[in-house]
Scaffold this active site. Sequence first.
Site, PDB file in Angstrom:
ATOM      1  NE  ARG A 171      -3.079  51.704 -28.763  1.00 34.76           N
ATOM      2  CZ  ARG A 171      -3.405  50.466 -29.077  1.00 34.76           C
ATOM      3  NH1 ARG A 171      -4.109  49.718 -28.233  1.00 34.76           N
ATOM      4  NH2 ARG A 171      -3.078  49.948 -30.235  1.00 34.76           N
ATOM      5  CE  LYS A 198      -9.124  43.506  -2.858  1.00 35.14           C
ATOM      6  NZ  LYS A 198      -9.068  42.078  -2.467  1.00 35.14           N
ATOM      7  CE  LYS A 246     -12.488  44.972   3.837  1.00 38.29           C
ATOM      8  NZ  LYS A 246     -11.861  44.707   2.505  1.00 38.29           N
ATOM      9  CD  GLU A 254     -13.186  42.244   6.940  1.00 41.18           C
ATOM     10  OE1 GLU A 254     -13.019  42.577   5.766  1.00 41.18           O
ATOM     11  OE2 GLU A 254     -12.260  42.188   7.777  1.00 41.18           O
ATOM     12  CG  ASP A 260     -12.924  38.976   4.522  1.00 42.59           C
ATOM     13  OD1 ASP A 260     -13.062  38.973   3.286  1.00 42.59           O
ATOM     14  OD2 ASP A 260     -11.833  39.168   5.079  1.00 42.59           O
TER      15      ASP A 260
END
Length: 285
Positions: free
Chosen positions: A102, A137, A169, A202, A224
């Site tokens: 698995r 992410k 950012k 950013e 961005d």
Amino acid sequence: MISDSQFKNELELLIANAIREDVGAGDYSSLACVPASAKGNAKLLVKEDGIIAGLAFAKMIFDYVDAGLQLETFIEDGAAVKKGDVVFHVSGSSQSILKAERVVLNSMQRMSAIATKTNEYVQLLKGTQTKILDTRKTTPGFRAPEKWAVKIGGGENHRFALYDMIMLKDNHIDFAGGITLAIAKTKDYLKANNLDLKIIVEARDLDEIKEILESDGVHRILIDNFNYEDTRKAVALIGDQCQTESSGNINETTIRHYADCGVNYISSGALTHSVANMDLSLKAF
């Protein structure tokens, strides 16, 4: 980026935890009906088309469970596969094969889906100078294999985590009191702590691009959520002063348009957060 030894350590920690999670006190289903002395063979069967990934990682998992398991491979990581293809045979202790099954399948199904998605984006960028990047992410605890899969699919890795690159950012900039202050404070911090880390900043609009360019030491500007026209303007403003990267809801429909704006990189969280596992199975024979 993290070192090879750090990356290997991440993989080893992940495997140990995955087996702990899945096996616990014992694989009682196998222990109950499969003799400890039984030997067996199983094949990894592809059930849908795509790019296979995770073969080398599967070998690490099998070795961790039982170093006596033998793997015979027929297809390598990064190869295009079709439904019905057999990627490898594994042979040895039947109990060990079942114990690893698995974790191997979960890992390879996820990695193959990411490699397939990444390769689709790479193909869309052909003929441009733009390269596709992943992001942070990722699935908690499974980042290392996911970023490995991006590389297998032909993409490039962004920073691995918060510790191997500076990325200022919007929230960092606002909390720090503005772009210029954020960059200055960052450079002072890196110098004071003897850290050699690249700085990405950013920008939310063209005015912020101009302000960033007033400070030296910036490795890349993150353009961005710009539209195509403003992205082209941003690239022209930046010139060769630093690298450029587009991000923000970029998909299969828009990626080529952003690449045609002349950016060096496009980053996409969709490579890792929006894929459905490739269908693979491990069958005894």
